[in-house]
Design an enzyme around this catalytic site. Sequence first.
Site, short mmCIF file in Angstrom:
data_model
loop_
_atom_site.label_atom_id
_atom_site.label_comp_id
_atom_site.label_asym_id
_atom_site.label_seq_id
_atom_site.Cartn_x
_atom_site.Cartn_y
_atom_site.Cartn_z
N HIS A 16 0.64 -1.52 -0.11
CA HIS A 16 0.30 0.05 0.04
C HIS A 16 0.78 1.46 -0.37
O HIS A 16 0.39 2.15 -0.30
CB HIS A 16 -0.84 -0.03 0.75
CG HIS A 16 -1.98 -1.36 0.87
ND1 HIS A 16 -3.00 -0.79 1.85
CD2 HIS A 16 -2.20 -1.77 0.70
CE1 HIS A 16 -3.76 -2.71 1.82
NE2 HIS A 16 -3.42 -2.61 0.04
N CYS A 18 -2.50 2.44 -26.02
CA CYS A 18 -2.13 3.32 -24.88
C CYS A 18 -1.22 2.13 -24.44
O CYS A 18 -0.99 1.24 -25.36
CB CYS A 18 -3.12 3.22 -23.69
SG CYS A 18 -4.39 1.60 -22.94
#
Length: 855
Positions: free
Chosen positions: A472, A785
């Site tokens: 995280h 992309c």
Amino acid sequence: MATPWSGLAGAQQNCLYSRDFAGGIKLIADLRWFDSILYLMIVSFVHSCALHAMEVHSFSSGTNRASLQRKRRVLPGKSRDGFGGRFFGMDEIMAKTKRTHFQLLCDIGELAHLLADTADIGMFLEQTVDLVARHLHADVCSIYLYNEKEDALVLKATQGLNVNAVDVVKLKVGEGLVGISFEAYAVINDGNAQDNPNFKYFAEADEDKFHSFICVPIRRGDEKIGAMVVQHGERNWFDDDDVRALKAAASQLAGSLENVRLLMAVSQSDTSGSNGALQETRVSLDGRLINGTSAAAGYAFGKSLVMKKSRSVLLRRKSNGGKRHTKADFEQALERTIKELQLLQEGFAKRLPESASLIFTAHFMMLKDKSFSGEMARLIDTGIDPVEAVKTVASEYIALFMESPHAYMQEKALDVEDLALRILSNMLDEATTEIRPKRVFIASELFPSDVLKLASGEVLGIVLVGGGIASHVAILCRSLQIPLVIADEPALLELPPRTPVLLDANVGNIYVNPGQETISLFEQQQEAHKSAGAKAAWMSEHTETADGTAVTLLANINLLSEVSLAQKLKSEGIGLYRTEFPFLIRTTFPSEAEQYVIYKRLFDSMPDKTVTIRTLDAGGDKALAYSNVQTEVNPELGLRSIRFLLRHRDVFENQIRAILRAATGHPDAQMMFPLISSLDELREAKQMVEHCKEALRKEDVEFHGDMKIGMMIELPAVLGILDLFAAEVDFFSVGTNDFVQYMLAADRTSKLVSEYYAMHHPSVLRGLAHIATSAKSAGIPVSICGEMAREPRFLPFLLGIGIRKLSIDPQFLPVVQQQISKLTIEDANAFAARLLKVGSLQETSAEIERMSQAI
């Protein structure tokens, strides 16, 4: 004798099992049909169920007319029926019922939000069952939580049953109506549960006088949480509105109940002999250049600020016989910790809307848990110093969580450690290392809350000694644009204060006391970066080649916070919004309601512009620890992206519903599916969209009814049948990073095979040309992309094969627009034709180099 439940575990979850009124049972499958969405409840209850429609639905679903009649009330006044009383009209009754259920959702939301102010977890559960029972006019409301070790549902709170049954009544999965509902993940609504052969009677619960029964199982993704049950003494008391209200309430509380379940499970475990001590290792620093791993790209140069010792030392350090703390000191530390967490939570919500208030849910739970903070208080009452009490309990919890085989349980150890350290710091008045601005921060551990502090302190960059790229902390640093390098070099923690450190977080290099030549090179790169940013001022609203051909430049977005940069740099829309972050930042799957808020802000931020949102691309290097997916030898070829979603349909459905609802009023909203490999997968995903539309239509909920659907082209498997895919979708989007990886069987993250990951490989180039030709033949747009879309050396080729849409990270928009403005389509066509004729890497590389020099 066969029962309605025979073979239920393996049955499809979109069926409706029912018996006649005599049996009075309905098994309403597909709990996913209605999530914890306050908005849905408002609309559903305000706009549905006129009297005639309600009666028709009641009979068609097996509900007896008596279940409607019992909600009629006689009021004083003029007689309408000859008996001296006035019947309360059905429309009025239904309106009142809807208002009551709406209020239930409001109160449940408030209850979950105010958890920090609840005395303890037990009281939180008691308030919950009392609230639900009152709003549904139920005689009983009970919460059962799943005990994984016993594979059973345990009664944890009740309003209406004998309270002595709490922790005593246990049902194996599949046992009794509660166990059956939980196992099948389906709601059971039985008008006379006592007569049901599957009903499990417990004398200690005193429930023989209750007949009507609803059970709603609670789950988040694969994680089994428990069940919520309501009962009433009258037969056929509950109707479909009650079922919907209970389902919504249960789902609204799922995250909080999951934390309760984990904490209760840990508190019942054997903690003898546990200790959370961590070992420290030290080695000398051999050189001035250290190779680490880039976790968040960027450059940073400044003086070091080292957190030499792990904050966990507070848990290991022995008391020095100094100040004797009191229970009052402990309680004051708890209050300070709560206020500190609330402020941090507000900060996260402002900086990262996707995180909302998810970060510290577990922290608040533990602060109210009798077996955590309550056990600390109990030890203090026995004469143990408060500091030692905190250390003892926290160490036991850390050890227990770390012993779990489940990754999501091991992550809970960090929550425990973070919370314990906050309590100790507040009690000992030992603040963590002061974060000074304009420094390179070096530490052996870092919590998500620390990242926000560092960001607010204008930290230049971070070196984390140990840790993983998928943590995280790494995700937050990328999102907040803080350069982060992870290095397995403990000697960095011994650097003298204010040591000059240069981070090249694009490649993962750490320069300690760099020479002037290295610094000069770094400064040149910084100037180039600033120059690119300054070009935003002269950027045009639209992009054109030198000969006037329009090219659409779109932005790739990871976080809502990046939208403002895309707007500043005059992006013509969003070509790719990656939805992974709200899933990666938390420890459970986000609900439909939580996703809806994020997606709506996204669409609202780009009015009248194209916004393309990609469904969850989990797996591979974006694994969700809490999904319980087995560790794979090769995750890039495993259960990821659309495969993951089709396997976890409840997760998929929640996301699609949230997207469809959030896109209301945005005609240019688009949705696309990642990693499609077959027509079957694509059609299955499209069918899920239609299923969600139909459900929302029945619920009378607003949604985007004509949203364009596309697919990402990333796998070689689709190249041979592109014409068939083109007939099924509204647009193509090529994800070049994965397309190159899978075309060449070269892991794009592995240094060992980096030379084989070649975007200029002839097969890659010809594959892209084939995609562009197929899209043009079918009359559908195609965008590119990935890194290739922003590489100046590949822009002429992409334009030459007919690509007119590029989606790139916002910071590259100025450079790409400037490069395109120098090109002509005639030159690009000729260049692409030359490239497509050559067959070796060396030839394509030479051709690209010649073109680059000519521009």
